[in-house]
Design a protein around this motif. Structure first.
Motif, PDB file in Angstrom:
ATOM      1  N   ARG A 125       0.745  -1.334   0.027  1.00 56.40           N
ATOM      2  CA  ARG A 125       0.091  -0.030  -0.098  1.00 56.40           C
ATOM      3  C   ARG A 125       0.724   1.289   0.144  1.00 56.40           C
ATOM      4  O   ARG A 125       0.533   2.299  -0.717  1.00 56.40           O
ATOM      5  CB  ARG A 125      -0.861  -0.007   1.304  1.00 56.40           C
ATOM      6  CG  ARG A 125      -1.955   1.243   1.160  1.00 56.40           C
ATOM      7  CD  ARG A 125      -2.884   0.926   2.642  1.00 56.40           C
ATOM      8  NE  ARG A 125      -2.102   0.799   3.720  1.00 56.40           N
ATOM      9  CZ  ARG A 125      -1.614   1.790   4.565  1.00 56.40           C
ATOM     10  NH1 ARG A 125      -1.462   2.823   3.905  1.00 56.40           N
ATOM     11  NH2 ARG A 125      -0.758   1.746   5.482  1.00 56.40           N
ATOM     12  N   LEU A 126       1.977   1.213   0.856  1.00 57.36           N
ATOM     13  CA  LEU A 126       2.852   2.340   0.831  1.00 57.36           C
ATOM     14  C   LEU A 126       3.453   2.588  -0.612  1.00 57.36           C
ATOM     15  O   LEU A 126       3.680   3.543  -0.907  1.00 57.36           O
ATOM     16  CB  LEU A 126       4.174   2.036   1.804  1.00 57.36           C
ATOM     17  CG  LEU A 126       3.398   2.414   3.250  1.00 57.36           C
ATOM     18  CD1 LEU A 126       4.518   1.654   4.297  1.00 57.36           C
ATOM     19  CD2 LEU A 126       2.907   3.427   3.592  1.00 57.36           C
ATOM     20  N   VAL A 127       3.896   1.466  -1.297  1.00 61.27           N
ATOM     21  CA  VAL A 127       4.647   1.695  -2.659  1.00 61.27           C
ATOM     22  C   VAL A 127       3.347   2.176  -3.472  1.00 61.27           C
ATOM     23  O   VAL A 127       3.887   3.140  -4.232  1.00 61.27           O
ATOM     24  CB  VAL A 127       5.062   0.172  -2.943  1.00 61.27           C
ATOM     25  CG1 VAL A 127       5.351   0.471  -4.506  1.00 61.27           C
ATOM     26  CG2 VAL A 127       6.035  -0.294  -2.149  1.00 61.27           C
ATOM     27  N   GLU A 128       2.169   2.017  -3.313  1.00 59.24           N
ATOM     28  CA  GLU A 128       1.403   2.248  -4.300  1.00 59.24           C
ATOM     29  C   GLU A 128       1.158   3.934  -3.944  1.00 59.24           C
ATOM     30  O   GLU A 128       1.043   4.685  -4.932  1.00 59.24           O
ATOM     31  CB  GLU A 128      -0.028   1.665  -4.103  1.00 59.24           C
ATOM     32  CG  GLU A 128      -1.140   2.046  -4.858  1.00 59.24           C
ATOM     33  CD  GLU A 128      -2.241   1.074  -4.745  1.00 59.24           C
ATOM     34  OE1 GLU A 128      -3.676   1.579  -5.247  1.00 59.24           O
ATOM     35  OE2 GLU A 128      -2.430   0.104  -4.194  1.00 59.24           O
ATOM     36  N   GLU A 129       1.185   4.308  -2.855  1.00 54.69           N
ATOM     37  CA  GLU A 129       1.092   5.783  -2.699  1.00 54.69           C
ATOM     38  C   GLU A 129       2.341   6.400  -2.966  1.00 54.69           C
ATOM     39  O   GLU A 129       2.401   7.576  -3.433  1.00 54.69           O
ATOM     40  CB  GLU A 129       0.859   5.800  -1.114  1.00 54.69           C
ATOM     41  CG  GLU A 129      -0.406   5.640  -0.213  1.00 54.69           C
ATOM     42  CD  GLU A 129      -0.571   5.871   1.104  1.00 54.69           C
ATOM     43  OE1 GLU A 129       0.363   6.929   1.586  1.00 54.69           O
ATOM     44  OE2 GLU A 129      -1.164   5.450   1.807  1.00 54.69           O
ATOM     45  N   TYR A 130       3.573   5.827  -2.836  1.00 55.57           N
ATOM     46  CA  TYR A 130       4.837   6.225  -3.392  1.00 55.57           C
ATOM     47  C   TYR A 130       4.793   6.628  -4.941  1.00 55.57           C
ATOM     48  O   TYR A 130       5.087   7.585  -5.409  1.00 55.57           O
ATOM     49  CB  TYR A 130       5.883   5.376  -3.098  1.00 55.57           C
ATOM     50  CG  TYR A 130       7.303   5.731  -3.368  1.00 55.57           C
ATOM     51  CD1 TYR A 130       8.035   6.507  -2.448  1.00 55.57           C
ATOM     52  CD2 TYR A 130       7.984   5.308  -4.452  1.00 55.57           C
ATOM     53  CE1 TYR A 130       9.363   7.050  -2.486  1.00 55.57           C
ATOM     54  CE2 TYR A 130       9.150   6.069  -4.793  1.00 55.57           C
ATOM     55  CZ  TYR A 130       9.885   6.859  -4.008  1.00 55.57           C
ATOM     56  OH  TYR A 130      10.903   7.006  -4.044  1.00 55.57           O
ATOM     57  N   GLU A 131       4.193   5.500  -5.549  1.00 52.00           N
ATOM     58  CA  GLU A 131       4.205   5.771  -7.209  1.00 52.00           C
ATOM     59  C   GLU A 131       3.140   6.757  -7.489  1.00 52.00           C
ATOM     60  O   GLU A 131       3.299   7.591  -8.166  1.00 52.00           O
ATOM     61  CB  GLU A 131       3.680   4.419  -7.721  1.00 52.00           C
ATOM     62  CG  GLU A 131       4.660   3.525  -7.591  1.00 52.00           C
ATOM     63  CD  GLU A 131       4.128   1.880  -8.286  1.00 52.00           C
ATOM     64  OE1 GLU A 131       4.849   1.655  -9.288  1.00 52.00           O
ATOM     65  OE2 GLU A 131       3.223   1.443  -7.772  1.00 52.00           O
ATOM     66  N   GLN A 132       1.983   6.968  -6.644  1.00 52.81           N
ATOM     67  CA  GLN A 132       1.069   7.823  -6.819  1.00 52.81           C
ATOM     68  C   GLN A 132       1.729   9.290  -6.660  1.00 52.81           C
ATOM     69  O   GLN A 132       1.506  10.244  -7.514  1.00 52.81           O
ATOM     70  CB  GLN A 132      -0.140   7.818  -5.964  1.00 52.81           C
ATOM     71  CG  GLN A 132      -0.996   6.633  -6.317  1.00 52.81           C
ATOM     72  CD  GLN A 132      -2.256   6.341  -5.248  1.00 52.81           C
ATOM     73  OE1 GLN A 132      -2.124   6.966  -4.206  1.00 52.81           O
ATOM     74  NE2 GLN A 132      -3.237   5.563  -5.740  1.00 52.81           N
ATOM     75  N   PHE A 133       2.457   9.503  -5.752  1.00 51.77           N
ATOM     76  CA  PHE A 133       3.094  10.668  -5.282  1.00 51.77           C
ATOM     77  C   PHE A 133       4.091  11.074  -6.582  1.00 51.77           C
ATOM     78  O   PHE A 133       4.031  12.177  -6.969  1.00 51.77           O
ATOM     79  CB  PHE A 133       4.055  10.670  -4.095  1.00 51.77           C
ATOM     80  CG  PHE A 133       4.594  11.816  -3.805  1.00 51.77           C
ATOM     81  CD1 PHE A 133       4.169  12.997  -3.323  1.00 51.77           C
ATOM     82  CD2 PHE A 133       6.279  12.099  -4.324  1.00 51.77           C
ATOM     83  CE1 PHE A 133       5.051  14.168  -3.040  1.00 51.77           C
ATOM     84  CE2 PHE A 133       6.772  13.270  -4.027  1.00 51.77           C
ATOM     85  CZ  PHE A 133       6.260  14.241  -3.655  1.00 51.77           C
ATOM     86  N   GLN A 134       4.763  10.085  -7.221  1.00 54.14           N
ATOM     87  CA  GLN A 134       5.624  10.302  -8.328  1.00 54.14           C
ATOM     88  C   GLN A 134       4.978  10.800  -9.562  1.00 54.14           C
ATOM     89  O   GLN A 134       5.398  11.675 -10.405  1.00 54.14           O
ATOM     90  CB  GLN A 134       6.281   9.093  -8.714  1.00 54.14           C
ATOM     91  CG  GLN A 134       7.533   8.894  -7.534  1.00 54.14           C
ATOM     92  CD  GLN A 134       8.512   7.636  -8.158  1.00 54.14           C
ATOM     93  OE1 GLN A 134       7.819   6.797  -8.867  1.00 54.14           O
ATOM     94  NE2 GLN A 134       9.836   7.908  -8.007  1.00 54.14           N
ATOM     95  N   GLN A 135       3.696  10.553  -9.723  1.00 53.81           N
ATOM     96  CA  GLN A 135       2.836  10.817 -10.795  1.00 53.81           C
ATOM     97  C   GLN A 135       2.493  12.347 -10.532  1.00 53.81           C
ATOM     98  O   GLN A 135       2.355  13.033 -11.526  1.00 53.81           O
ATOM     99  CB  GLN A 135       1.717   9.937 -10.828  1.00 53.81           C
ATOM    100  CG  GLN A 135       2.197   8.624 -11.618  1.00 53.81           C
ATOM    101  CD  GLN A 135       0.736   7.404 -11.447  1.00 53.81           C
ATOM    102  OE1 GLN A 135      -0.197   7.876 -11.206  1.00 53.81           O
ATOM    103  NE2 GLN A 135       1.271   6.352 -11.788  1.00 53.81           N
ATOM    104  N   VAL A 136       2.286  12.664  -9.383  1.00 55.30           N
ATOM    105  CA  VAL A 136       1.636  14.058  -9.137  1.00 55.30           C
ATOM    106  C   VAL A 136       2.581  15.055  -8.867  1.00 55.30           C
ATOM    107  O   VAL A 136       2.410  16.314  -8.792  1.00 55.30           O
ATOM    108  CB  VAL A 136       0.482  14.137  -7.973  1.00 55.30           C
ATOM    109  CG1 VAL A 136      -0.694  13.103  -8.262  1.00 55.30           C
ATOM    110  CG2 VAL A 136       0.916  13.578  -6.587  1.00 55.30           C
ATOM    111  N   GLU A 137       4.063  14.633  -8.441  1.00 51.68           N
ATOM    112  CA  GLU A 137       4.822  15.300  -7.913  1.00 51.68           C
ATOM    113  C   GLU A 137       5.073  16.657  -8.961  1.00 51.68           C
ATOM    114  O   GLU A 137       5.179  17.605  -8.434  1.00 51.68           O
ATOM    115  CB  GLU A 137       6.140  14.741  -7.735  1.00 51.68           C
ATOM    116  CG  GLU A 137       7.323  15.476  -7.279  1.00 51.68           C
ATOM    117  CD  GLU A 137       8.379  14.781  -7.015  1.00 51.68           C
ATOM    118  OE1 GLU A 137       8.710  13.562  -7.555  1.00 51.68           O
ATOM    119  OE2 GLU A 137       9.446  14.939  -6.246  1.00 51.68           O
ATOM    120  N   PRO A 138       4.963  16.480 -10.327  1.00 51.42           N
ATOM    121  CA  PRO A 138       5.055  17.579 -11.305  1.00 51.42           C
ATOM    122  C   PRO A 138       4.072  18.529 -11.016  1.00 51.42           C
ATOM    123  O   PRO A 138       4.340  19.873 -11.403  1.00 51.42           O
ATOM    124  CB  PRO A 138       5.247  17.137 -12.794  1.00 51.42           C
ATOM    125  CG  PRO A 138       5.311  15.524 -12.547  1.00 51.42           C
ATOM    126  CD  PRO A 138       5.077  15.209 -11.121  1.00 51.42           C
TER     127      PRO A 138
END
Lengths: 349, 163
Positions: A125-138
């Motif tokens: 679940r944390l990894v999923e959140e981590y990946e979602q952050f990478q998508q929205v980071e820009p």
């Protein structure tokens, strides 16, 4: 006249003369016997001398033959060394290929450890959140500061909780259980003494690591190549010629590295510098330690490395290497040919 | 990208692909660090630093800076213009592959041949460096490139590239 019936008595003088006559006869016989023996001895000695002369003549022929063999020795040493190098490099390449399986196993063990952690639902679940952050980071910059700070704070929290995964993923490779093995780097300076004009290395790895690197996986042979090139680069910098031209060529299917010093005379002992760098490499390179692989360096006569014709081997001063002509080496994908002087950047073939 | 890739460091080959240089060139740069890395792996945060050390630049983006009816001539004139624009001092040099990075393969073929010809003509000079092969301008290189860029002084030897 002497009386007839009386015993004949020789006068003393005659007796003395007869004694002389007998002595002379005895002496003559003895001398003739000695002369005969001397003559026999002389003939025997002459026969011996003739035999010895024949033997001397035979020795002379043998001497010429042995001298010729001695003259040929450098050529035979050269041939045998070349054969040993060729055979040794191929054998070392096989050792490296065998160890590549262990290297892959060490990498997989680390990946499996990461996968095991990632299988935990909480971690997933944390990894999923981590990946979602990478998508929205820009897009974060477009958000109001409050939202942005909250998201960043949460991301920091996620990163901290994922730290164990990061540590496992970036942990040193664990040594595999195997007997130690060793491979050799062939090295040569030309000339062997004094200020070198060129350095050549032959690696027990396929040449296609250079030529077809875009098509290959990064296996143990590739890693070893990178390591040795890095060590060579460090050594060149150490002796004050960091920018000197370096070329990569095919030595019977194996990778050869050639360094031309040209006008850039090294300000130090190239061999000593390279040995030190390679020793550090062998001690500290985690990939080699994980698979129990030692690296040795064999410094050889440059004529062995250049594969000169046997006729050239007779020259005591060694034939000089010469850089290729000004036509640049054909460069593989993603590379410009590293050529000295005013050469071209690459071939147009 | 596999999930595990989020956490693992990049291999040297991956960084070389990312930078669009040969891994051996990158290995040579890594050697200049002076110490042996425990493993030849790189964090993403190192890539930009390595790009700077390698001197990797991408000059060709979007439209060609010089338009010309003939594609090959447009490429060569654009190359000349780009070099003149980037060459900002007597000590200037750049990676040779910067001169064609970013172009499509067919265009790269033309530009690479043009660069070789410019070296033969004595307009550019190739220079060996630890970070890769570089080129610099010859004494009158800037002036000659300016004439190539504006079309007033294109050497005949280059015309074979498009004729």
């Amino acid at each position: 006249m002497m009386p007839e019936d009386s015993e004949q008595i020789l006068p003393r003088l005659v007796q003395a003369l007869e004694g002389v006559s007998r002595w002379r006869q005895e002496q003559e016989e003895a001398a003739r016997a000695r002369l005969a023996r001397i003559n026999d001895e002389r003939q025997r000695l002459r026969a011996d001398i003739e035999q010895l002369e024949r033997e001397i003549e035979t020795l002379g022929d043998l001497e010429l033959k042995v001298q010729a063999e001695l003259d040929e020795l450098p050529r035979h040493v050269h041939q045998r060394t070349r054969a040993a190098v060729d055979e040794g490099i191929n054998a070392d390449a096989e050792v490296l290929a065998e160890r590549d399986g262990l290297y892959a196993a060490a990498l997989k063990a680390r990946e499996d450890a990461v996968a095991e952690l990632l299988a935990d639902p909480d971690i997933a679940r944390l990894v999923e959140e981590y990946e979602q952050f990478q998508q929205v980071e820009p897009t974060l910059a477009n958000l109001p500061a409050g939202y942005r700070d909250a998201i960043l704070a949460h991301h920091d929290s996620v990163q901290r909780r994922l730290q164990p995964v990061l540590e496992v993923a970036q942990a040193p490779l664990q040594p595999v259980d195997a007997e130690r093995a060793a491979v050799t780097l062939v090295a040569s300076l030309n000339p062997m003494e004094g200020s070198p004009e060129a350095l050549a290395l032959i690696l027990p790895v396929p040449f296609d690591i250079y030529e077809d690197w875009t098509e290959r996986n990064e296996d143990l042979a590739a890693v070893l190549s990178y390591r040795i090139i890095a060590a060579t680069s460090a050594a060149l910098a150490q002796v004050g010629v960091p920018d000197v031209a370096m070329q990569y060529t095919d030595y019977q299917g194996k990778l050869a590295v050639q360094v031309w010093f040209g006008d850039d005379a090294p300000q130090g002992d190239v061999r000593e510098a390279l040995d030190a760098q390679l020793e550090a490499l062998a001690d500290q390179a985690g990939e080699l330690r994980a698979v129990g692989l030692d690296l040795y360096t064999a410094w050889l006569d440059p004529r062995v490395v250049t594969g000169e014709d046997d006729d050239d081997v007779q020259a005591s001063d060694g034939a000089a290497w010469t850089p290729g002509d000004d036509e640049a080496t054909e460069a593989p994908a993603g590379a410009s040919a590293d050529v000295p002087g005013d050469a071209h950047i690459e071939s147009e073939a | 990208m596999a999930v595990a890739d989020l956490f693992e460091k990049l291999t040297l080959t991956q960084v070389a692909r990312w930078l669009d240089i040969h891994p051996f060139e990158l290995a040579r740069i890594i050697g200049l660090e002076g110490s042996v890395r425990p493993e030849l792996r790189f964090g993403e945060d190192e890539v930009d630093r390595l790009r700077d050390i390698a001197g990797v630049e991408t000059w060709w983006t979007g439209e060609l800076p010089v338009s010309d009816d003939v594609r090959g001539r447009a490429l060569v004139r654009s190359l000349a213009r780009l070099v003149v624009e980037h060459a900002d001092g007597e000590d200037w040099s750049t990676r040779a592959d910067n001169l064609f990075r970013g172009l499509e393969p067919a265009d790269q073929w033309v530009v690479r041949r043009a660069i070789n010809q410019l070296i033969r003509e004595g307009v550019l000079v190739s220079v060996s460096k630890a970070t890769g092969l570089h080129v610099r301008l010859s004494g009158d290189g800037r002036e000659r490139l300016a004439h190539i860029a504006d079309g007033s002084g294109i050497p005949e030897s280059l015309e074979s590239l498009w004729s």
